[in-house]
Structures are given as structure tokens and as C-alpha cells.
Design a protein around this motif. Structure first.
Motif, PDB file in Angstrom:
ATOM      1  N   ASN B 368       0.802  -1.213   0.000  1.00  0.00           N
ATOM      2  CA  ASN B 368       0.000   0.000   0.000  1.00  0.00           C
ATOM      3  C   ASN B 368       0.838   1.268   0.000  1.00  0.00           C
ATOM      4  O   ASN B 368       0.305   2.359  -0.031  1.00  0.00           O
ATOM      5  N   ALA B 369       2.172   1.104   0.067  1.00  0.00           N
ATOM      6  CA  ALA B 369       3.058   2.255  -0.091  1.00  0.00           C
ATOM      7  C   ALA B 369       4.090   1.873  -1.141  1.00  0.00           C
ATOM      8  O   ALA B 369       5.262   1.680  -0.829  1.00  0.00           O
ATOM      9  N   PRO B 370       3.651   1.739  -2.397  1.00  0.00           N
ATOM     10  CA  PRO B 370       4.530   1.148  -3.425  1.00  0.00           C
ATOM     11  C   PRO B 370       5.835   1.905  -3.609  1.00  0.00           C
ATOM     12  O   PRO B 370       6.880   1.292  -3.815  1.00  0.00           O
ATOM     13  N   THR B 476      -4.855   3.506   3.468  1.00  0.00           N
ATOM     14  CA  THR B 476      -5.337   4.883   3.496  1.00  0.00           C
ATOM     15  C   THR B 476      -4.886   5.568   2.217  1.00  0.00           C
ATOM     16  O   THR B 476      -3.719   5.529   1.861  1.00  0.00           O
ATOM     17  N   ASP B 477      -5.833   6.170   1.534  1.00  0.00           N
ATOM     18  CA  ASP B 477      -5.487   6.892   0.315  1.00  0.00           C
ATOM     19  C   ASP B 477      -5.275   8.358   0.641  1.00  0.00           C
ATOM     20  O   ASP B 477      -6.126   8.994   1.256  1.00  0.00           O
ATOM     21  N   PRO B 516      -6.945   3.311  -6.011  1.00  0.00           N
ATOM     22  CA  PRO B 516      -7.717   3.768  -4.847  1.00  0.00           C
ATOM     23  C   PRO B 516      -8.557   2.642  -4.260  1.00  0.00           C
ATOM     24  O   PRO B 516      -9.017   1.747  -4.964  1.00  0.00           O
ATOM     25  N   LYS B 517      -8.702   2.733  -2.983  1.00  0.00           N
ATOM     26  CA  LYS B 517      -9.538   1.794  -2.256  1.00  0.00           C
ATOM     27  C   LYS B 517     -10.995   2.087  -2.614  1.00  0.00           C
ATOM     28  O   LYS B 517     -11.343   3.238  -2.851  1.00  0.00           O
TER      29      LYS B 517
ATOM     30  N   GLU C  12     -13.157   3.281   7.792  1.00  0.00           N
ATOM     31  CA  GLU C  12     -12.009   3.104   8.680  1.00  0.00           C
ATOM     32  C   GLU C  12     -11.713   1.617   8.790  1.00  0.00           C
ATOM     33  O   GLU C  12     -12.621   0.792   8.901  1.00  0.00           O
ATOM     34  N   ALA C  13     -10.450   1.304   8.737  1.00  0.00           N
ATOM     35  CA  ALA C  13     -10.075  -0.089   8.895  1.00  0.00           C
ATOM     36  C   ALA C  13     -10.532  -0.611  10.235  1.00  0.00           C
ATOM     37  O   ALA C  13     -10.472   0.091  11.233  1.00  0.00           O
TER      38      ALA C  13
END
Lengths: 260, 569, 346
Positions: B368-370, B476-477, B516-517, C12-13
Motif C-alpha cells: 500500500n506504499a509502493p 489509506t489513500d 484507490p480503495k 475506517e479499517a
């Protein structure tokens, strides 16, 4: 020297035959096979046998007269020690030209090796195969051997004789599986890229001491446990990452795992 | 009960004087999350304690003196040889003190484990983003600890005054000499004159047993107090949020696990020291400046600097009668300095680029943090290239390669491979993100193929478990930094424009290609779709129930295409 | 986006429950939780581990007393090991390991394994606390007059800035100044070249073509004795090699009347010009000399020039000749400093 040598050969044959006759009578039938074998290999015959073997196995590169060729050095004057070293370690005959002749399975018997060595030695004088007394290192000075080894040998062959790299793919081989005779011959003749250590700058006693030190390094216990190849910190680093960190992570995974 | 009473009595004594009850009621049941990767730091701490303990034993016998003496002892191959007292006492420890060799090997293996554990601990912290606010200070302390570990390890390597020690010091002297203007003076002051002199080992000894261990102990204390105070980070999962910490209480579970792990690390280190040799100083012989052995290497943690020294081209400048040895200065001092400093500032650098000022207690999944993950893998590739370069002679002789070829491969590879590894890593991360998104919207592929009444084949997709959902949703985006306005609405030129623009560009690069999520709306729609197909294919669902006891979703390929469109917005 | 760093997080996760309550994954009881026999078994397991540890501790003491330090034993495939080291390491290691493993089993199987939740609180102090702290601090500053009494402040800062100077000055006597020491060695014209370990003088005939000799100035042992350190040895050691004179392509100096070699015998410093490792991996066929530390390669047939690796300078050559007794001596001292480069070298 060379001329006298040749002149003396027939006489030597006769003398040897006579000696063998005496021995034959004295020792009797039990030793007959061995004695006749020795009888067959008098010096002249040895050289002749060697010449034949050389023509079959070596001459394609080194030339029939051992004068050398485009890919192989002349062997005139290298002496029997160099031949014995190259053949008894399996370096010669060479399978293919390379940065360095690798050690392979020895293909000649001791007798054949001696014959080829005798033939090459007969071409011109050179360093002789060391006698049993010359390589008898029992009484040599182990401590001096260590100092000489660390000054003259360890820079290429590593502190335990495990060998090391040279430039452009060449390498200094592992000394731990070499025989005392081979080590002596190598110092005397300087095979391939190895420099020559003459008997003046490294006396026979010095050489014996070095051999004793190498034999001692090989035989002495690895006091701390597994020596990990005796190659120094690189292998120690690999060990601690693979085994040490491996075990610790294994323990951590076990600790973190849920029990059923 | 009587035990409690007795304990209570003693606790009362302490509480009367130190208010321990107040502290205890808040802290004894402090919650720590559990994961095996959270134990790397403990591994480092415990191996440091082991090194400290074994080091104390060694000081009882070691004589840090360069006075030349003649050896006459148990190890006969060195009898009658002149050597320093330091080397002689190390021989005595190895051969005459019972358990002395064991303590030496525990000390050395322990030191290697200490730095190796710090390295993997640091990798875990980096790749999970645990260094983000509020933990930047602890990251900095960690980098300092690692640096101190290098220095302390090198000092220890140099103390026995065997052939490897002296060779290492000679190289250190060469690096000192390469420092412009003051290099020669630094070397003369350090060695008390010319190399090797007769003072250096006793000077190094004080640094090795007092100064640096003191600094390390202080830093470790601060490191742990901060961990305790800030509470440990946790991996995402069901029930885990940025505002809570889920795990087991310190007393008794973590007291037991931490204490027990100390004994396990101790046991493994001592066991290894009983069965594997490290640094057989007797085989190297005493240091003599004109002797050398093939395979002269530093310990592994210095290997990358050694590799830099080996791979560096032979540049040197002579100007106005003065020499600058770039060939030594750059790999010996500049590379280390630049890399340590980059590591020190990384958390602030990343925060500046992301504009992210929130506290983070929930760990990032590396995918998630490429960009960060890519930078990490790129750095590791760079490090590995240098490390391989540091062992090029051993690699050459063991694998029948040419030293020159390996050196050239390193010289070229160090510029080519890290960027390639960055791109590959980033792409892998992004495809993992896409898969996560697919899983969230369409469920997990079960591998069961089913035939619909009209004859089409579909694969059964099962919904994700709550835990899986929580893990994927933990992403988290963040919007990249906004592009600055050259001129504001009042027509005033922004003097910061160029600078801000550069940061914004960096920020957009950092977040580029982010997948994006799904939004809440998209998620709801996906669930509606699931319900819809469930209603339409009632008979199929009935059949599916047999296959998938926990329930599944039909995956209709055409529906996927339809859903994918809004995703790219 | 009103604030640049606000994430567009809508879900939220973890907060997957609609009412926002924290719901942990279901707790699966362990065997030891519901089966008293399993719990008893685990208890026995742990106590056996602790007992084993005690046994190994006793075994350590026995091994310490009984096994002499020079006893060895063969280990198949792994060589011969010191019995004492292995016995002590294995017993002590296992004694520690079993305590750890026992405690761990205890924690894993018998201690409560229900996860608990604690809340985090923002690490930042509340706004009013910050203001109070600033106020208190300001009060302190005002009290001290640090801000208003400028001359006091400046003179104090000046004094404190200068204060560490003695701590640095006092380091001056760590060592002597370099002087010309980096530029000189013990080699002077006429100095005999002798064998490194044995100290014997050398005749050219002693060195065959392809040979190498580690050598030193004859005066070195005396200097070493007088100085009590290895400083001179670290600079003075040399290598003698011999090649066919027609293979020598160039030398660092010499004329036809006063050549620097003697009939193909060349003398070079043994100290690498990169960072000073002794350098002696001589390949007699290529005349290359390789440094085992960083693989700088010098061509001795070509003035000792660098052909590979990080070294920037040629290996210094020592001019040699014969003395009246026919031994090799230095014709002159080294014509350039030996060893690594340094700032003043030029």
C-alpha cells in the motif's frame, strides 16, 4: 653432464641387471615379480617408455621434442619436478585451454609419470623430483614454517591453505589436499602463475618447515567447532545470516504462532 | 494468599517511597500486540545483553597492550614468536582459560547477531511504515544504534591484534590519510605517530568497552522508553484501529514471552558458539605489517563498505602540490556519511512529500506504499551489490569466476540494478493493490467452477472474512500535495512557487499509479450486486451452498467489466 | 479537499461493525482451556523442560571440571573439535534454551490467550496544557532576564561556545606531528636487501627467473628492537622479482650506466598505494602483482603501473645494484613516498 649421462646409461643397465640378479637370488621367488618389474625400468628404458608416453599423450601440444607449441610452453629444462607436479596433480594432460589448468583425475600411473618425468629431465637439466629425504619434514621447525608461510604463501593460498582468487579467473589452489612432494615441487618449479621459490631464498629446510606447517594446519583440530570452510569472515557472515538469524526467526515464528 | 501478603508488604515499602502502585496499576497490564516480526528488536536487545555479558568476562583476561612479548604457551605453532600482549592474551583466553574460547565466540557471534537483528528490525520498521509520526525520533535513534553497532563491531574486530585485525586497521589508516587537509594529522594523532605505533589498541579498548557501549546503552534505554510510552504499532486486522491496541497484557504474557525469548536467544547464541568457529585468531597469526592472507575481509556488516572500496575506480587528483584520493575518500567516508544521513532524515523527507501529518499506529502493508517499498528494495539492492563486491575474491575462488569480471559487474550493476528493482517492486505492489480491490468488490476466488442453468460456466467467489476485509481496508489513500498557484487571487506572486512546485511534483510521483480503495458507495454497490445475483440465481445458490458452506458469490465476468469502469476514476 | 493532508477515508479499517463497536475475531479456545488433562500434560511438559535445563547446568559444571582444554574429538564431516568448548557451549546453551522454551510453552499453553484491547490517546497534549506550559516557560524566561539582558546572554553564550576548546586542545599530545615521516623510509644508498624472515643477504643468482622474494632492509631488525614497534616494518618491506630483462617494458628510472634493476631483478615496495595492505600475490607469467585486500593490480614489467582496481598510483620502485661482496643493495632510497596517498604528498 648430458653426454656423460648418455655414455653411462648402458653401463648402468648392466650394473643394475647384475644387482637385480643378486637380489633375485637373495630374496627368492616371493619377491620375483616385483624385482623383475624394477628390472624392467632401468633409466634408459624408463626414458624410452616416457618418450613413447610423451609422444602419445603430450606431444600434440608440447611437440615431439617437448620444444613447445603455440598453446603450450617448452618443457626443455623444466626438470622432472615440474612434470611430476603437473601429472600427479592431474593438471596435465590439459582437457581444454583455460585461464588455469584445473586439477582433475590423475590419468597416469606413478610408473608412467616417473617415465615421462625421466624423459623430460633427460632433455635438459632442471629441478629434480625431490627425494624422500628432501621432503621429510618430520624434524622441520613448525614455528618458522608458520612465519614463512604467512610471509610467502598465505597472501595467495589463504591462512589455512584453503586457496584464493588471483586476477582474471586465475586462482591459487587449495593446499590441503596436496601431498608434501607436490607442495615441494610447486615451490621449486613455480607452476603456471606461481612464482619460483629457489633453494637459495627458501632453503630445503625452509620448504620442509612450510610443508610441516601446512600439514599441521590441515591436521590440527578446529578448536572452535565447525570451521565453515576456513575462508574467513565472508563465510562467517553467511553462517550467521542463514543459521543464526534463521534459528532466531524460527523461534520468533514459533512464539508468535497460536496454539490449538 | 500469604504470598500476596508478603508481596504486599514489600510493595508497600516501595510505594511509600517511590509511588510504584500508581505506575503499576497503569502499566502491569499494558497491552502489546503479537507478531513474530515484532520480535526482531528484542533479538537485537538480547544479543546486545549477551555481548555485554560475555565482554565483561573477556575483560578479565584480555590485556589491551601492544607491547611486544614472546609467546610460549599452549598453541605450539606460535611458540617463540614475537607478538603483542593483546594477541598473546587472546591466545591465552582461547587455549588456557576454560570456557574462554566459548566466551570469545559468544562475544563475536553475538555481535554479528546484534547487527544482523538490528538490520532486519530496521527493514521491518521501514517496509511497514512504522517510522511515521509519532515514531520518527525512535527511527533516528535506531539509525544511530546501527551506526554505533558498526563502529563498535569494527573496534572489537581490531582488538585481538591478529593478522586480520591489523589489516583492517591498516585500511582504516588509509581511509584517514585520504581525508583532505587534516588526514595525515588525524592518522598521526590516532595512532600516536606512524602506523601501527604502540598505543592504538589500548586507546581503542577504552572506546570499545566504555564509550560506545555507554552510548549504545543510553540510546537503547531511550528507544525502549519511547516504545513503552507510545505503545507498540499493530498490523491491521479485525477489531484493530488506529486508536486502539489489541494484544496480550504485559503481565504475565509479555513478561513471560520477553523473558523466555531472552533465554532462547542466549541459548542459541551459546550453542552456536559451541559448535561453530568464528575468527580463529591462532590460524591468522599475530599482526605483522608485511604479512597478509588471501580472503582478508571485514566482518559482514562492514562488507558493503569494503565492496565500495573495491569497486571504486582509481580516481585521484593532485592540485597545487596536494593530493585528494577520491578512490578512498568516496567509498571510505562519503558513501557511509551520505547513506547514514539519508536514513536519518527519511521519515521527515517522506512526511514532507506526502504532506501526511497524522499519527500512525496501524502499520502499512508494504504494497500500500509502493514507492516507499520500491525505495526500500532499491536500497537493499544497492547494499547487496556492495556486499557482494566486498566478498568478490571469495566468490571468485569458490565459483570459478574472474575477480575482474565480478568487479566490473558491480561497477555497472550498482547503477542499473537498483532502479530496475525499484520499478519491478513498485509494479508488483500495484498489482497486489489491484488484486485487493478486486477481492473486496467481487470476493475471493474459490477455484470451484459451476455451470449455470443456461449453460454458462462461472467461478464461485466467496465473500471475504471480516479479518481479510479489515486488512485490505486498512489502506489509506492520501491526496498528493496540491499544485501551488503561481499567482494568488489578489494577483500577488508566490515567492515559494518554484520550491512548492518541486515538492508537489515529488508528491505526485510518490503517489503515482495508486489504486484507490473502493469508496463506501462502491462497496455498498458490490454488496447489492451480490444480493442481486443471489436472488436471480436462487437454484444455483442452493447448489452452491453445498459447495461453499460459509456462502459464496457468483462471479459473472460481464458484471466485472461493468463494475471496473468507475474504479479508474 | 479543504486540508491537503486529510485522507479521503470513508471506511475506517477495523470499524466494520455498523455501530462502531470494536469486535475482535472469535476466540478459539485451546485444548488446554477445556481439557484439564491437556493442561496437566502441558504443565508436565514445561516442568520437564525446566528440569532438563537444571540437568544441563550441572552438566556444564561437570564438563568444566572434567574436560581438559586440550582434549579434542572427531565430528564426522565437520573436523575435529575442542571437547571442552563444544561441551561447555552445548550444555550452557541448552540450559538457557530450555528455560526459555519452558517459559514460552507456559505462556502459550497455560496463560490466558484472550486478546484484550486498550485505547490509545493522542500523544499531543491538550491545547490548554500547551498554553500553560508556554506561560510557565515564559515566566521562567522573564524571571531570569535571559531575554532582556542582552549583554549577559551574549557574553554567556560566547563563554560557553569557547568552553570546549580545552577539551580539543588537550588532545594535541595524542601523537607527534607528521613532519617528513611520511616521505622517508629506512632505505639509503648501499643498504643491503635481506630476506624477510631469516635476514640472510641475497645474491642475484639466488632468485631464478619467475622467482619472488619478500625482503627488508638489513637495518630493520635493529630499528624494530630500538623502537619497540612495527612502524619501520610497515613502510620498509619490499619485494624482489626476477624476469627476463627483455620482458621489462619500462622502469621508473635509471640509465644504461646506472639501471634501477640488476639483470632483470626488480625491487618494489610491498605496501599497496591504495590503502596500504602488503601486496604480494605475484603472477609470474603476467608479471602482475595483485593486492588481496581490494584487488589493485600492478604490472611489475611496466614500471609497476596500475592495470586494474582502485589504486591510483604506481608501486614505488627501489633502485638496486650489487655491493662489493656481490649482494644486492639499494642504489638509492625510494624516490617517492611508499604506501597510500595523503594530502601533503602532491
Amino acid at each position: 653432464m648430458r653426454r656423460r649421462h648418455r655414455a653411462a646409461a648402458p653401463i648402468l643397465v648392466l650394473l643394475t641387471l647384475a644387482l637385480i640378479g643378486v637380489l633375485y637370488a637373495a630374496v627368492g621367488s616371493a619377491a620375483s615379480a616385483q624385482a623383475s618389474n624394477e628390472g624392467a625400468t632401468t633409466n634408459a628404458e624408463l626414458i624410452k617408455q616416457g618418450q613413447q608416453l610423451f609422444a602419445e599423450g603430450c606431444s600434440s601440444c608440447h611437440g615431439l621434442g617437448a620444444q613447445g607449441g603455440p598453446e603450450a610452453p617448452t618443457l626443455v629444462g623444466v626438470g622432472s619436478a615440474a612434470v611430476d607436479f603437473q601429472i600427479s596433480t592431474g593438471r596435465m594432460p590439459l582437457a581444454a585451454p583455460n585461464a588455469q589448468a584445473p586439477q582433475k583425475k590423475v590419468i597416469y600411473t606413478d610408473e608412467e609419470t616417473a617415465a615421462i618425468a625421466a624423459f623430460v629431465a633427460s632433455l635438459a637439466p632442471g629441478p629434480q623430483i625431490p627425494t624422500d629425504e628432501e621432503i621429510n619434514y618430520e624434524d622441520a621447525d613448525l614455528v618458522e614454517g608458520g612465519e614463512l608461510f604467512r610471509t610467502n604463501c598465505s597472501q595467495c593460498h589463504n591462512f589455512t591453505g584453503a586457496g584464493g582468487a588471483l586476477s582474471n579467473g586465475a586462482y591459487a589452489p587449495d593446499l590441503r589436499d596436496a601431498t608434501p612432494r607436490q607442495i615441494y615441487e610447486a615451490m621449486l618449479t613455480g607452476p603456471e602463475n606461481m612464482p619460483v621459490f629457489s633453494n637459495e631464498t627458501l632453503t630445503p629446510e625452509n620448504k620442509q618447515a612450510i610443508i610441516k606447517y601446512i600439514q599441521n594446519m590441515d591436521e590440527q583440530a578446529s578448536y572452535g567447532g565447525w570451521a565453515i570452510g576456513s575462508l574467513g569472515p565472508v563465510n562467517e557472515g553467511a553462517f550467521i545470516w542463514i543459521i543464526g538469524i534463521g534459528l532466531l526467526i524460527g523461534a520468533a515464528v514459533w512464539i508468535g504462532a497460536r496454539v490449538r | 494468599m500469604s504470598v500476596m501478603n508478603k508481596l504486599g508488604h514489600q510493595a508497600e515499602f516501595l510505594d511509600d517511597r517511590l509511588t510504584v502502585a500508581n505506575w503499576g496499576k497503569r502499566n502491569l497490564r499494558k497491552v502489546f500486540p503479537e507478531h513474530w516480526t515484532f520480535m526482531f528488536g528484542e533479538m537485537a536487545l538480547y544479543s546486545f545483553i549477551i555481548v555485554l555479558l560475555s565482554g565483561i568476562y573477556l575483560t578479565l583476561w584480555f590485556k589491551p597492550s601492544m607491547t611486544e612479548v614472546v609467546y610460549n604457551g599452549t598453541y605450539t605453532p606460535l611458540n617463540g614468536i614475537e607478538m603483542s600482549e593483546a594477541y598473546k592474551s587472546t591466545l591465552d583466553i582461547s587455549f588456557d582459560v576454560r570456557g574462554g574460547l566459548l566466551m570469545r565466540q559468544v562475544h563475536h557471534w553475538g555481535a554479528m547477531l546484534f547487527i544482523a537483528s538490528m538490520t532486519i528490525h530496521m527493514m521491518r520498521v521501514f517496509f511497514t511504515g512504522a517510522f511515521r509520526k509519532p515514531r520518527e525520533i525512535n527511527w533516528t535513534i535506531g539509525v544511530l544504534l546501527l551506526t554505533m553497532g558498526f563502529v563498535e563491531g569494527f573496534a572489537g574486530y581490531s582488538l585481538p591484534d591478529d593478522l586480520l585485525s591489523g589489516t583492517g586497521l591498516r585500511i582504516a589508516e588509509g581511509i584517514m590519510l585520504s581525508i583532505p587537509v587534516v588526514g595525515t594529522y588525524i592518522s598521526f594523532f590516532a595512532f600516536g605517530g606512524e602506523f601501527p605505533g604502540d598505543e592504538f589498541i589500548s586507546r581503542l579498548y577504552g572506546i570499545h568497552i566504555l564509550l560506545i557501549p555507554g552510548i549504545i546503552l543510553g540510546l537503547i534505554t531511550a528507544h525502549m522508553l519511547i516504545v513503552w510510552y507510545q505503545k507498540h504499532t499493530q498490523y491491521p486486522g479485525k477489531g484493530k484501529t488506529n486508536d486502539n491496541v489489541v494484544g496480550y497484557p504485559f503481565m504475565p504474557v509479555y513478561m513471560a514471552k520477553a523473558g523466555g525469548f531472552f533465554f532462547i536467544v542466549f541459548g542459541i547464541t551459546v550453542f552456536l558458539s559451541g559448535v561453530a568457529t568464528i575468527n580463529p585468531i591462532w590460524a591468522y597469526g599475530p599482526y605483522v605489517p608485511d604479512q597478509i592472507t588471501a580472503g582478508s575481509q571485514p566482518d559482514w556488516y562492514m562488507g558493503w563498505l569494503e565492496g565500495a572500496l573495491r569497486a571504486m575506480p582509481n580516481w585521484e587528483t593532485t592540485l597545487w602540490g596536494h593530493t585528494i584520493s577520491w578512490n578512498v575518500l568516496i567509498p571510505g567516508a562519503v558513501v557511509l556519511g551520505v547513506i547514514i544521513n539519508l536514513m536519518l532524515i527519511y521519515p521527515w523527507l517522506e512526511a514532507k512529500v506526502t504532506g501526511d501529518k497524522r499519527e500512525h499506529h496501524l502499520l502499512d502493508r508494504p504494497r500500500n506504499a509502493p514507492t516507499r517499498t520500491g525505495i526500500g528494495v532499491m536500497s537493499l539492492t544497492f547494499y547487496m551489490m556492495l556486499l557482494i563486491g566486498g566478498g568478490n575474491d571469495i566468490i571468485a575462488s569458490q565459483f570459478n569466476l574472474s575477480i575482474n569480471a565480478i568487479t566490473w559487474a558491480i561497477r555497472i550493476g550498482i547503477f542499473i540494478l537498483p532502479p530496475i528493482s525499484f520499478v519491478i517492486t513498485k509494479r508488483i505492489c500495484l498489482s497486489l493493490q489491484r488484486r485487493d480491490r478486486d477481492k473486496l468488490l467481487h470476493g475471493r476466488e474459490t477455484g470451484s467452477i459451476m455451470r449455470l442453468p443456461e449453460g454458462a460456466f462461472v467461478e464461485v467467489h466467496a465473500p471475504l472474512s471480516d479479518n481479510e476485509k479489515a486488512v485490505i481496508l486498512s489502506k489509506t489513500d492520501i491526496t498528493p500535495l496540491p499544485w501551488p498557484e503561481k499567482v494568488d487571487e489578489n494577483g500577488v506572486k508566490d515567492p515559494q512557487y518554484k520550491k512548492d512546485h518541486r515538492w508537489a511534483r515529488l508528491s505526485h510521483w510518490f503517489f503515482s499509479d495508486n489504486v484507490p480503495k473502493p469508496t463506501a458507495a462502491e462497496l455498498a454497490e458490490a454488496e447489492a450486486h451480490i444480493r442481486h445475483s443471489a436472488a436471480e440465481g436462487a437454484p444455483v445458490i442452493a447448489h452452491r451452498e453445498q459447495l461453499e458452506p460459509e456462502g459464496g458469490v457468483l462471479h459473472d465476468p460481464s458484471a466485472v467489466e461493468a463494475e471496473k469502469e468507475p474504479v479508474t476514476k | 479537499m479543504s486540508e491537503q493532508n486529510t485522507p479521503d477515508v470513508e471506511i475506517e479499517a477495523g470499524a466494520v461493525e455498523p455501530d462502531g463497536d470494536i469486535v475482535l475475531p472469535d476466540h478459539h479456545p485451546r485444548r488446554t482451556d477445556f481439557d484439564p488433562r491437556a493442561a496437566k500434560r502441558a504443565e508436565r511438559q514445561v516442568s520437564i523442560m525446566f528440569t532438563l535445563s537444571a540437568v544441563f547446568t550441572v552438566a556444564f559444571v561437570v564438563a568444566y571440571v572434567m574436560i581438559p582444554t586440550d582434549a579434542t574429538f572427531p565430528v564426522p564431516f565437520f573436523g575435529t573439535w575442542s571437547a571442552s568448548n563444544t561441551a561447555l557451549g552445548v550444555t550452557f546453551g541448552l540450559a538457557a534454551f530450555f528455560i526459555g522454551a519452558g517459559i514460552m510453552q507456559w505462556a502459550k499453553k497455560l496463560m490466558n490467550d484472550k486478546e484484550v484491547v486498550a485505547m490509545r490517546h493522542s500523544l499531543a497534549s491538550p491545547e490548554e496544557s500547551r498554553e500553560e506550559a508556554i506561560a510557565v516557560f515564559q515566566e521562567g524566561v522573564d524571571d531570569s532576564g535571559f531575554a532582556t539582558r542582552r549583554i549577559l546572554r551574549r557574553s554567556l553564550l560566547g563563554a560557553v561556545a569557547l568552553f570546549p576548546i580545552p577539551l580539543i586542545v588537550i588532545l594535541r599530545d595524542l601523537g607527534p606531528l607528521p613532519g617528513n615521516k611520511m616521505f622517508i623510509t629506512s632505505w639509503v644508498p648501499g643498504m643491503r636487501i635481506v630476506l624477510d624472515v631469516t635476514g640472510a643477504p641475497i645474491r642475484p643468482a639466488d632468485i631464478p627467473v619467475g622467482g619472488i622474494v619478500s625482503a627488508m632492509p638489513a637495518v630493520l631488525p635493529a630499528i624494530q628492537k630500538a623502537e619497540g614497534n612495527l612502524n619501520a616494518r610497515a613502510k620498509d618491506v619490499v619485494l624482489l622479482v626476477r624476469m627476463n630483462p627483455d620482458e621489462i617494458r619500462s622502469q621508473q628510472g635509471g640509465t644504461d650506466d646506472e639501471p634501477w634493476d640488476y639483470e632483470g631483478v626488480l625491487c618494489f615496495s610491498k605496501i599497496c598505494t591504495h590503502v596500504g595492505c602488503p601486496i604480494a600475490l605475484y603472477e609470474q607469467r603476467t608479471h602482475h602483482l595483485l593486492c588481496p585486500c581490494h584487488q589493485s593490480t600492478f604490472d611489475l614489467a611496466d614500471s609497476g603501473n596500475v592495470v586494474f582496481g582502485p589504486a591510483a598510483r604506481e608501486l614505488p620502485q627501489l633502485p638496486i645494484k650489487l655491493d662489493d661482496e656481490g649482494y644486492l643493495v639499494a642504489r638509492d632510497s625510494f624516490q617517492q613516498p611508499v604506501g597510500p596517498s595523503f594530502w601533503e604528498r602532491g
